[in-house]
Design a protein around this motif. Sequence first.
Motif, mmCIF file in Angstrom:
data_model
loop_
_atom_site.group_PDB
_atom_site.id
_atom_site.type_symbol
_atom_site.label_atom_id
_atom_site.label_comp_id
_atom_site.label_asym_id
_atom_site.label_seq_id
_atom_site.Cartn_x
_atom_site.Cartn_y
_atom_site.Cartn_z
ATOM 1 N N LEU A 115 43.948 8.600 21.201
ATOM 2 C CA LEU A 115 43.151 8.992 22.616
ATOM 3 C C LEU A 115 43.306 10.626 22.625
ATOM 4 O O LEU A 115 43.080 11.015 23.635
ATOM 5 C CB LEU A 115 43.603 8.268 23.651
ATOM 6 C CG LEU A 115 43.150 6.780 23.737
ATOM 7 C CD1 LEU A 115 43.722 5.986 24.973
ATOM 8 C CD2 LEU A 115 41.717 6.594 23.988
ATOM 9 N N GLY A 116 44.117 11.006 21.615
ATOM 10 C CA GLY A 116 44.342 12.546 21.855
ATOM 11 C C GLY A 116 45.241 12.812 23.023
ATOM 12 O O GLY A 116 45.252 13.896 23.528
ATOM 13 N N LEU A 117 45.981 12.011 23.504
ATOM 14 C CA LEU A 117 47.074 12.096 24.527
ATOM 15 C C LEU A 117 48.129 12.902 24.029
ATOM 16 O O LEU A 117 48.762 12.702 22.961
ATOM 17 C CB LEU A 117 47.768 10.983 25.102
ATOM 18 C CG LEU A 117 46.531 9.935 25.824
ATOM 19 C CD1 LEU A 117 46.846 8.670 26.122
ATOM 20 C CD2 LEU A 117 45.845 10.728 27.028
ATOM 21 N N PRO A 118 48.644 14.000 24.835
ATOM 22 C CA PRO A 118 49.781 14.684 24.455
ATOM 23 C C PRO A 118 51.336 13.904 24.746
ATOM 24 O O PRO A 118 51.092 12.871 25.549
ATOM 25 C CB PRO A 118 49.696 15.905 25.435
ATOM 26 C CG PRO A 118 49.028 15.375 26.744
ATOM 27 C CD PRO A 118 47.980 14.457 26.020
ATOM 28 N N ALA A 162 50.593 8.832 30.312
ATOM 29 C CA ALA A 162 49.298 8.212 29.472
ATOM 30 C C ALA A 162 48.577 7.579 30.299
ATOM 31 O O ALA A 162 47.285 7.889 30.238
ATOM 32 C CB ALA A 162 49.895 7.220 28.407
ATOM 33 N N ALA A 163 49.071 6.540 31.367
ATOM 34 C CA ALA A 163 48.263 5.922 32.223
ATOM 35 C C ALA A 163 47.452 6.569 33.154
ATOM 36 O O ALA A 163 46.294 6.490 33.355
ATOM 37 C CB ALA A 163 49.155 4.917 32.906
ATOM 38 N N THR A 164 48.155 7.674 33.796
ATOM 39 C CA THR A 164 47.184 8.528 34.870
ATOM 40 C C THR A 164 46.195 9.464 34.110
ATOM 41 O O THR A 164 45.104 9.650 34.652
ATOM 42 C CB THR A 164 48.296 9.284 35.544
ATOM 43 O OG1 THR A 164 49.314 10.085 34.963
ATOM 44 C CG2 THR A 164 49.064 8.434 36.555
ATOM 45 N N LYS A 165 46.799 10.144 33.011
ATOM 46 C CA LYS A 165 45.493 10.673 32.112
ATOM 47 C C LYS A 165 44.467 9.989 31.866
ATOM 48 O O LYS A 165 43.209 10.521 31.687
ATOM 49 C CB LYS A 165 46.382 11.581 30.897
ATOM 50 C CG LYS A 165 45.776 12.556 30.235
ATOM 51 C CD LYS A 165 46.566 13.652 30.171
ATOM 52 C CE LYS A 165 45.385 15.009 29.706
ATOM 53 N NZ LYS A 165 45.617 16.225 29.909
ATOM 54 N N ALA A 204 49.194 1.421 30.456
ATOM 55 C CA ALA A 204 49.956 2.320 29.227
ATOM 56 C C ALA A 204 51.302 1.311 29.222
ATOM 57 O O ALA A 204 51.878 1.379 30.079
ATOM 58 C CB ALA A 204 50.096 3.456 29.448
ATOM 59 N N LEU A 205 51.529 1.261 27.898
ATOM 60 C CA LEU A 205 53.084 0.623 27.666
ATOM 61 C C LEU A 205 53.591 1.727 26.860
ATOM 62 O O LEU A 205 53.281 2.121 25.942
ATOM 63 C CB LEU A 205 52.793 -0.751 26.648
ATOM 64 C CG LEU A 205 54.181 -1.448 26.358
ATOM 65 C CD1 LEU A 205 54.885 -1.897 27.503
ATOM 66 C CD2 LEU A 205 53.546 -2.700 25.491
ATOM 67 N N SER A 206 55.051 2.024 27.270
ATOM 68 C CA SER A 206 55.494 2.841 26.481
ATOM 69 C C SER A 206 57.098 2.250 26.134
ATOM 70 O O SER A 206 57.560 1.647 26.668
ATOM 71 C CB SER A 206 56.013 4.111 27.056
ATOM 72 O OG SER A 206 56.747 4.039 28.080
ATOM 73 N N ASP A 207 57.693 2.729 25.017
ATOM 74 C CA ASP A 207 58.917 2.424 24.585
ATOM 75 C C ASP A 207 59.936 3.344 24.644
ATOM 76 O O ASP A 207 59.453 4.653 23.902
ATOM 77 C CB ASP A 207 58.719 1.846 23.267
ATOM 78 C CG ASP A 207 60.147 1.481 22.531
ATOM 79 O OD1 ASP A 207 60.958 2.433 22.133
ATOM 80 O OD2 ASP A 207 60.244 0.442 21.773
ATOM 81 N N ASP A 208 61.069 3.590 24.919
ATOM 82 C CA ASP A 208 62.214 4.506 24.563
ATOM 83 C C ASP A 208 63.399 3.750 24.313
ATOM 84 O O ASP A 208 63.809 3.016 24.943
ATOM 85 C CB ASP A 208 62.538 5.476 25.994
ATOM 86 C CG ASP A 208 63.244 6.858 25.344
ATOM 87 O OD1 ASP A 208 62.259 7.478 24.908
ATOM 88 O OD2 ASP A 208 64.346 6.806 25.645
ATOM 89 N N LEU A 262 61.163 -0.713 27.944
ATOM 90 C CA LEU A 262 59.677 -0.958 27.733
ATOM 91 C C LEU A 262 59.213 -0.516 29.242
ATOM 92 O O LEU A 262 59.808 -1.103 30.296
ATOM 93 C CB LEU A 262 59.309 -1.934 27.399
ATOM 94 C CG LEU A 262 59.297 -2.527 25.870
ATOM 95 C CD1 LEU A 262 58.904 -4.002 25.792
ATOM 96 C CD2 LEU A 262 58.880 -1.550 24.825
ATOM 97 N N THR A 263 58.228 0.323 29.464
ATOM 98 C CA THR A 263 57.600 0.370 30.752
ATOM 99 C C THR A 263 56.141 0.112 30.525
ATOM 100 O O THR A 263 55.470 0.651 29.836
ATOM 101 C CB THR A 263 57.818 1.900 31.151
ATOM 102 O OG1 THR A 263 59.060 1.961 31.595
ATOM 103 C CG2 THR A 263 56.966 2.169 32.645
ATOM 104 N N LEU A 264 55.532 -0.671 31.493
ATOM 105 C CA LEU A 264 54.243 -0.705 31.781
ATOM 106 C C LEU A 264 54.049 -0.116 32.964
ATOM 107 O O LEU A 264 54.475 -0.249 34.092
ATOM 108 C CB LEU A 264 53.807 -2.397 31.919
ATOM 109 C CG LEU A 264 52.470 -3.026 31.711
ATOM 110 C CD1 LEU A 264 51.965 -2.519 30.630
ATOM 111 C CD2 LEU A 264 52.634 -4.641 31.789
ATOM 112 N N ALA A 265 52.866 0.924 32.808
ATOM 113 C CA ALA A 265 52.440 1.891 33.945
ATOM 114 C C ALA A 265 50.788 1.501 34.094
ATOM 115 O O ALA A 265 50.265 1.057 33.019
ATOM 116 C CB ALA A 265 52.886 3.103 33.693
#
Length: 206
Positions: free
Chosen positions: A40-43, A63-66, A71-75, A130-133
């Motif tokens: 998606l070309g997200l930074p 990612a979700a707001t852009k 969006a699901l992220s992992d740290d 894991l965050t789901l936003a």
Amino acid sequence: MARAYAEPKLIVASHNKGKLVEIADLLSRFAVETVGADALGLPEPEETGDTFIANAELKALAAATKAGLPALSDDSGLAVDALDGAPGIYSARWAETANGRDFDFAMHKIEMALHQKGDVPRTARFICALTLAWPDGHVESFEGKVEGTLVWPMRGKNGFGYDPIFLPLGGDMTFGEMEPAAKHAMSHRADAFTQLVDACFVGQGG
Ligand code: IMP
């Protein structure tokens, strides 16, 4: 009560190929189409948080707001007891070299740091937040872990990152030697994912 996930398309807010593959695999039993942040070309936002959850939240929210999609992220990272939890949230940074990330280099760095400490326990754990936003700013976050010890030399070519030196508790193969399905059944990411599914994907698939 956690917010239920009900949308057909989900961004996986990571630029790390190893994580993308593992997350797509974990989500494969649900009727959710996943799309990577790269596609998606997200930074990639700067990870300025001082905990795994803070960093997972800032990546998923960016990612979700852009993109206007959930969006699901992992740290995630490796915490070594004898190194006071290092490299921890700096696990990717420990691999930085002038020519990009090099995890052989990072694993040597850990081994050297342990060697300098002398006769210390080699216990460690992988941790995954894991965050789901959602695009409206709502987040649901979960933290999973898997306990183990560090072996030397490195063993196995599977997985990614620090997998070749991580021997899960009670096992005889490192994450680098295990088949992906075996790692995915017990990993820190699987632990966090189970919590997320129980909270947000109730009654869906699997
Ligand atoms: P970040 O979450 O993008 O900051 O990166 C975390 C780093 O931790 C990754 O680049 C990997 O080196 C390491 N890491 C996280 N999960 C795993 C795993 O399952 N196996 C091996 N290394 C991992």
